[in-house]
Design a protein around this motif. Structure first.
Motif, PDB file in Angstrom:
ATOM      1  N   ALA A 285      64.403  19.605  12.520  1.00 54.78           N
ATOM      2  CA  ALA A 285      64.439  18.444  13.406  1.00 54.78           C
ATOM      3  C   ALA A 285      64.185  18.851  14.855  1.00 54.78           C
ATOM      4  O   ALA A 285      64.365  18.046  15.766  1.00 54.78           O
ATOM      5  CB  ALA A 285      65.795  17.761  13.281  1.00 54.78           C
ATOM      6  N   TYR A 286      63.797  20.102  15.080  1.00 55.28           N
ATOM      7  CA  TYR A 286      63.664  20.603  16.449  1.00 55.28           C
ATOM      8  C   TYR A 286      62.228  20.657  16.941  1.00 55.28           C
ATOM      9  O   TYR A 286      61.312  21.016  16.194  1.00 55.28           O
ATOM     10  CB  TYR A 286      64.216  22.020  16.548  1.00 55.28           C
ATOM     11  CG  TYR A 286      65.718  22.110  16.448  1.00 55.28           C
ATOM     12  CD1 TYR A 286      66.525  21.545  17.437  1.00 55.28           C
ATOM     13  CD2 TYR A 286      66.313  22.758  15.383  1.00 55.28           C
ATOM     14  CE1 TYR A 286      67.908  21.637  17.348  1.00 55.28           C
ATOM     15  CE2 TYR A 286      67.693  22.847  15.288  1.00 55.28           C
ATOM     16  CZ  TYR A 286      68.489  22.286  16.272  1.00 55.28           C
ATOM     17  OH  TYR A 286      69.843  22.366  16.177  1.00 55.28           O
ATOM     18  N   LEU A 287      62.077  20.356  18.235  1.00 55.65           N
ATOM     19  CA  LEU A 287      60.820  20.605  18.931  1.00 55.65           C
ATOM     20  C   LEU A 287      61.083  21.729  19.919  1.00 55.65           C
ATOM     21  O   LEU A 287      62.061  21.686  20.676  1.00 55.65           O
ATOM     22  CB  LEU A 287      60.383  19.370  19.728  1.00 55.65           C
ATOM     23  CG  LEU A 287      60.182  18.071  18.944  1.00 55.65           C
ATOM     24  CD1 LEU A 287      59.910  16.923  19.909  1.00 55.65           C
ATOM     25  CD2 LEU A 287      59.020  18.236  17.970  1.00 55.65           C
ATOM     26  N   GLN A 288      60.234  22.724  19.935  1.00 62.01           N
ATOM     27  CA  GLN A 288      60.395  23.835  20.882  1.00 62.01           C
ATOM     28  C   GLN A 288      59.409  23.603  22.023  1.00 62.01           C
ATOM     29  O   GLN A 288      58.196  23.533  21.803  1.00 62.01           O
ATOM     30  CB  GLN A 288      60.068  25.140  20.150  1.00 62.01           C
ATOM     31  CG  GLN A 288      59.899  26.348  21.031  1.00 62.01           C
ATOM     32  CD  GLN A 288      61.232  26.996  21.386  1.00 62.01           C
ATOM     33  OE1 GLN A 288      61.981  27.368  20.515  1.00 62.01           O
ATOM     34  NE2 GLN A 288      61.493  27.100  22.692  1.00 62.01           N
ATOM     35  N   LEU A 289      59.920  23.452  23.237  1.00 64.12           N
ATOM     36  CA  LEU A 289      59.037  23.221  24.383  1.00 64.12           C
ATOM     37  C   LEU A 289      58.543  24.546  24.941  1.00 64.12           C
ATOM     38  O   LEU A 289      59.187  25.587  24.773  1.00 64.12           O
ATOM     39  CB  LEU A 289      59.768  22.439  25.470  1.00 64.12           C
ATOM     40  CG  LEU A 289      60.316  21.063  25.075  1.00 64.12           C
ATOM     41  CD1 LEU A 289      60.870  20.346  26.300  1.00 64.12           C
ATOM     42  CD2 LEU A 289      59.246  20.220  24.404  1.00 64.12           C
ATOM     43  N   ALA A 290      57.412  24.466  25.657  1.00 67.13           N
ATOM     44  CA  ALA A 290      56.801  25.680  26.195  1.00 67.13           C
ATOM     45  C   ALA A 290      57.731  26.379  27.191  1.00 67.13           C
ATOM     46  O   ALA A 290      57.666  27.590  27.371  1.00 67.13           O
ATOM     47  CB  ALA A 290      55.477  25.331  26.871  1.00 67.13           C
ATOM     48  N   ASP A 291      58.596  25.617  27.845  1.00 65.66           N
ATOM     49  CA  ASP A 291      59.464  26.246  28.844  1.00 65.66           C
ATOM     50  C   ASP A 291      60.756  26.795  28.233  1.00 65.66           C
ATOM     51  O   ASP A 291      61.680  27.153  28.945  1.00 65.66           O
ATOM     52  CB  ASP A 291      59.779  25.262  29.973  1.00 65.66           C
ATOM     53  CG  ASP A 291      60.552  24.043  29.478  1.00 65.66           C
ATOM     54  OD1 ASP A 291      61.007  24.046  28.311  1.00 65.66           O
ATOM     55  OD2 ASP A 291      60.706  23.089  30.257  1.00 65.66           O
ATOM     56  N   GLY A 292      60.830  26.832  26.925  1.00 64.62           N
ATOM     57  CA  GLY A 292      61.991  27.442  26.278  1.00 64.62           C
ATOM     58  C   GLY A 292      63.025  26.441  25.825  1.00 64.62           C
ATOM     59  O   GLY A 292      63.889  26.754  25.013  1.00 64.62           O
ATOM     60  N   ARG A 293      62.958  25.210  26.345  1.00 61.46           N
ATOM     61  CA  ARG A 293      63.960  24.236  25.911  1.00 61.46           C
ATOM     62  C   ARG A 293      63.683  23.777  24.476  1.00 61.46           C
ATOM     63  O   ARG A 293      62.540  23.787  24.024  1.00 61.46           O
ATOM     64  CB  ARG A 293      63.956  23.008  26.845  1.00 61.46           C
ATOM     65  CG  ARG A 293      64.594  23.308  28.177  1.00 61.46           C
ATOM     66  CD  ARG A 293      64.476  22.129  29.101  1.00 61.46           C
ATOM     67  NE  ARG A 293      63.084  21.818  29.422  1.00 61.46           N
ATOM     68  CZ  ARG A 293      62.717  20.786  30.170  1.00 61.46           C
ATOM     69  NH1 ARG A 293      63.616  19.982  30.662  1.00 61.46           N
ATOM     70  NH2 ARG A 293      61.436  20.579  30.431  1.00 61.46           N
ATOM     71  N   VAL A 294      64.751  23.370  23.821  1.00 59.61           N
ATOM     72  CA  VAL A 294      64.611  22.911  22.440  1.00 59.61           C
ATOM     73  C   VAL A 294      65.162  21.483  22.385  1.00 59.61           C
ATOM     74  O   VAL A 294      66.234  21.215  22.919  1.00 59.61           O
ATOM     75  CB  VAL A 294      65.417  23.829  21.493  1.00 59.61           C
ATOM     76  CG1 VAL A 294      65.462  23.254  20.095  1.00 59.61           C
ATOM     77  CG2 VAL A 294      64.807  25.221  21.466  1.00 59.61           C
ATOM     78  N   LEU A 295      64.399  20.569  21.789  1.00 60.15           N
ATOM     79  CA  LEU A 295      64.854  19.182  21.692  1.00 60.15           C
ATOM     80  C   LEU A 295      65.036  18.784  20.237  1.00 60.15           C
ATOM     81  O   LEU A 295      64.254  19.191  19.371  1.00 60.15           O
ATOM     82  CB  LEU A 295      63.814  18.233  22.315  1.00 60.15           C
ATOM     83  CG  LEU A 295      63.416  18.470  23.770  1.00 60.15           C
ATOM     84  CD1 LEU A 295      62.415  17.400  24.206  1.00 60.15           C
ATOM     85  CD2 LEU A 295      64.634  18.450  24.683  1.00 60.15           C
ATOM     86  N   ILE A 296      66.049  17.968  19.981  1.00 62.62           N
ATOM     87  CA  ILE A 296      66.203  17.381  18.643  1.00 62.62           C
ATOM     88  C   ILE A 296      65.345  16.123  18.616  1.00 62.62           C
ATOM     89  O   ILE A 296      65.512  15.234  19.454  1.00 62.62           O
ATOM     90  CB  ILE A 296      67.675  17.008  18.391  1.00 62.62           C
ATOM     91  CG1 ILE A 296      68.535  18.271  18.437  1.00 62.62           C
ATOM     92  CG2 ILE A 296      67.830  16.295  17.058  1.00 62.62           C
ATOM     93  CD1 ILE A 296      70.003  17.981  18.619  1.00 62.62           C
TER      94      ILE A 296
END
Ligand code: PMP
Length: 673
Positions: A285-296
């Motif tokens: 269920a995770y999206l990994q952003l280019a800046d290192g943040r992870v979003l559900i």
């Protein structure tokens, strides 16, 4: 926080790096932080009098244990005598290494420690229990970042690049790459090669910290102590908390500029005020952003990634198909993925539906359904049936025919209304889901439309039970029975658009099942491929198909019709659906969303809360300022996309309660900051 330490190979100094990381973590932790663990899940070559990896961890912190003993745990979970590959060492003792119990033990350790280091064995593709369960599967299941240790010697770049490619393919996160000088360098050339290795790795992976550890001589504890000091001077200060995002590289900044200047995004102008967030990978269920943040991801990529991202079975099936062919035209040719998908669809779709047309998107599936209905009427010798019924509040897609079926007043396609065919709109069903309707009373509302217009109406389009993009309105299942009866009585095709509701979203496989009605035409899409590729389909009955045949060929034929990769993905996605775990998951998501969202009705700004299956909706009184709402959610580690006065979540079925908790908390905090 936990890290998995793996190598590009065996004998790369993984254990000493793990021990040095442990030492560094213990030194840098605050005295009131929780306990820290270093765990070797599987140790081979284990025996009396032989130093194990756990002994090395112990040595690394021996001088610090006096005060800190209670705060450090080192241990090994499975031990085998033979010094060989894991599965063989286990087999030699008549055992296998079962995945789930091992994972469960590790999860408990990770949960109960403030910091955990888990050291693998060998490289990332090392089998633990046959090819079904490798080190990479273990890391993916634990969902923790990796520290990749590589020996700094000639030839290592190939090993690092291959490992990194595999990790990227599996969307596993790499927290750091450690280039470890395992033997004492003898010549200036060797030193230069080593430096060049570090430069190459840094320039290839600019967003990953690359740590160079020179050769550290001496006994184990001395060596590990020296390694710790190198780690200390090179690891980012926030390494063990990893809360602060890494800076975007120059490359990604330029990419965003290009994106802003040249790429349209859905329903936005080019000069949009809030830039899109770059996503580098996605898993579960995770999206990994280019800046290192992870979003559900609370909306599973507009409701289609129903099994979560990067599902190994869907990916594996696509890869296998890719090896034989990515695409071939469907006119005059056929292929197994299309046939196998058809067989799976017929096995699960309403029984009457026997004929399938593969379309390239949901909107196109709706266009095809319109053409089917029009050609059905022609085939029946009826040339007057040239229009459609649709419901107020409906949404059926963005192409012209589909737009003509969307709510004419509220729908987003108002500006094209002059060129669109004029359809007849029936009132939005008023009685909510879960309640019974007064059939006679409702018939009085709807029958006059049939009496007046049925002779010019080929089909009645509706989103059964749940009108989604038109405002997330969930209506009584009894309407489906009424509409089905009226369609039969007045010779109008009942056309169910289950693009959003199909494949379990409402808690039933298809929403029509809530009323036990079968449509004459069914449109499906979105979750069909589990969110991997664009594919949709329009299904119809034998009777409709033979009427169409009397008119002639069905006049639609997209270039990428029945794309084999997409069909293969859909086969894997439907196999997951057929296994049925979504039913239990959807029930538990529904319960969770009800428990958490229902109390929000107490907020002054909340007009209504609606939950059905894996859909949770909060209708607010003032429309939502999307950019600021999304910034708020991203700060809470959550991805949602509200529209108008609707805040909603529609997550992947695999989502966990802790992830749902974050989603509902983000919504709640927005309402009551
Ligand atoms: N019908 C319904 C009910 C939908 O929800 C959508 C998409 N939101 C569509 C049709 C159009 O599908 P696509 O975006 O794949 O064209």
């Amino acid at each position: 926080m936990a890290f998995f330490v793996t190598g590009t190979d065996t004998d790369v100094g993984k254990t000493q790096i793990t021990a040095a990381l442990l030492r560094h973590w213990v030194i840098s932790a605050n005295s009131n932080d929780g306990p820290i663990a270093a765990i070797k899940p599987i140790q081979t070559g284990y025996g009396e009098g032989v130093a194990s990896d756990v002994d090395v961890y112990r040595l690394a912190i021996a001088d610090m244990l006096v005060n800190r003993q209670r705060r450090v745990r080192v241990g090994c979970l499975r031990k085998f005598r033979a010094a060989c590959s894991l599965h063989l060492a286990a087999a030699l003792e008549g055992k296998t290494i079962a995945a789930e119990p091992l994972l469960e033990e590790l999860r408990v350790i990770v949960k109960s420690h403030a910091g955990t280091l888990i050291e693998g064995a060998g490289g990332i593709l090392v089998p633990i229990n046959g090819l079904e369960f490798t080190m990479a599967d273990l890391v993916a299941a634990l969902d923790i970042p990796i520290v990749l240790v590589a020996p700094n010697r000639v030839g290592v770049l190939n090993h690092i690049f291959l490992t990194m490619a595999e990790l990227a393919r599996r969307a596993l996160t790499v927290a750091a790459i450690v280039l470890n000088q395992v033997s004492e360098e003898t010549s200036p050339e060797e030193l230069r090669y080593g430096e060049d290795n570090v430069d190459q790795v840094k320039s290839r992976f600019p967003s990953v910290p690359v740590i160079a550890i020179p050769f550290c001589p001496g006994e184990t504890s001395v060596r590990v102590g020296a390694m710790e000091r190198h780690l200390e001077s090179q690891l980012p200060a926030n390494f063990f908390t990893s809360k602060v995002p890494a800076l975007p590289s120059e490359k990604s900044t330029a990419a965003l500029v290009f994106d802003r200047e040249h790429l349209w995004h859905p329903y936005e102008d080019l000069a949009r005020s809030s830039p899109p967030l770059p996503v580098v990978s996605a898993r579960g269920a995770y999206l990994q952003l280019a800046d290192g943040r992870v979003l559900i991801d609370g909306i599973s990529s507009w409701w289609c990634a129903i099994h979560g991202y990067n599902h190994p079975r869907i990916n594996g099936t696509i890869e296998k198909q890719l090896r034989s062919m990515a695409h071939v035209m469907f006119a005059g040719l056929t292929h197994n993925p299309a046939i196998e998908l058809g067989q799976r669809l017929l096995a699960m779709a309403p029984r009457k539906l026997q004929k399938i047309f593969y379309a390239d998107s949901g909107s196109v599936a709706v266009e095809v359904a319109m053409k089917m209905a029009l050609q059905w009427a022609r085939g029946m010798g009826d040339f007057k049936k040239q229009r459609f019924f649709a419901l107020n509040g409906s949404y059926h897609g963005d192409t012209s025919g589909a737009m003509s079926l969307c709510d004419p007043a509220e729908g987003m396609h108002r500006r094209f209304s002059k060129i669109l065919p004029r359809q007849i709109f029936l009132p939005r069903p008023g009685v909510p889901f879960g309640q019974t309707i007064d059939q006679a009373l409702e018939r009085q509302i709807y029958e006059p439309f049939f009496e007046k217009h049925a002779t010019e109406i080929a089909g009645f389009f509706l989103e059964p039970i749940a009108q989604c993009a038109g405002g997330f309105w969930f209506y009584s299942a009894d309407y489906l029975e009424l509409f089905r009866n009226l369609c039969d009585e007045y010779d109008v095709l009942f056309i169910a658009d289950e693009i959003a509701t199909g494949f379990g979203r409402t808690g039933k496989l298809f929403a029509c099942e809530w009323a036990d009605v079968e449509p004459d035409i069914l449109c499906i899409g979105k979750g069909l491929t589990g969110g991997c590729m664009t594919l949709a389909a329009t299904l119809t009955t034998e009777a409709v198909a033979s009427a169409i045949a009397r008119d002639g060929p069905l006049m639609h034929g997209p270039t990428y019709m029945a794309n084999p990769l997409a069909c293969a993905a859909a086969c894997a996605s439907l196999d997951l659906i057929a296994e049925g775990t979504w039913r239990k998951k959807t029930r538990s998501i529904e319960k969770f969303l009800r428990d958490k969202l229902a109390p929000l009705t107490a907020h002054a700004n909340v007009a209504d809360v609606r939950v059905l299956g894996s859909m949770g909706v909060v209708e607010v009184r003032d429309s939502v300022d999307r950019p600021s709402f999304q910034r708020h959610c991203v700060d809470h580690g959550v991805w949602l996309r509200p529209f108008a006065d609707i805040i909603y979540t529609m997550p992947a079925y695999i989502i966990g309660d802790d992830q749902l908790e974050k989603i509902t908390a983000a919504i709640e905090n927005w309402l009551a900051p």
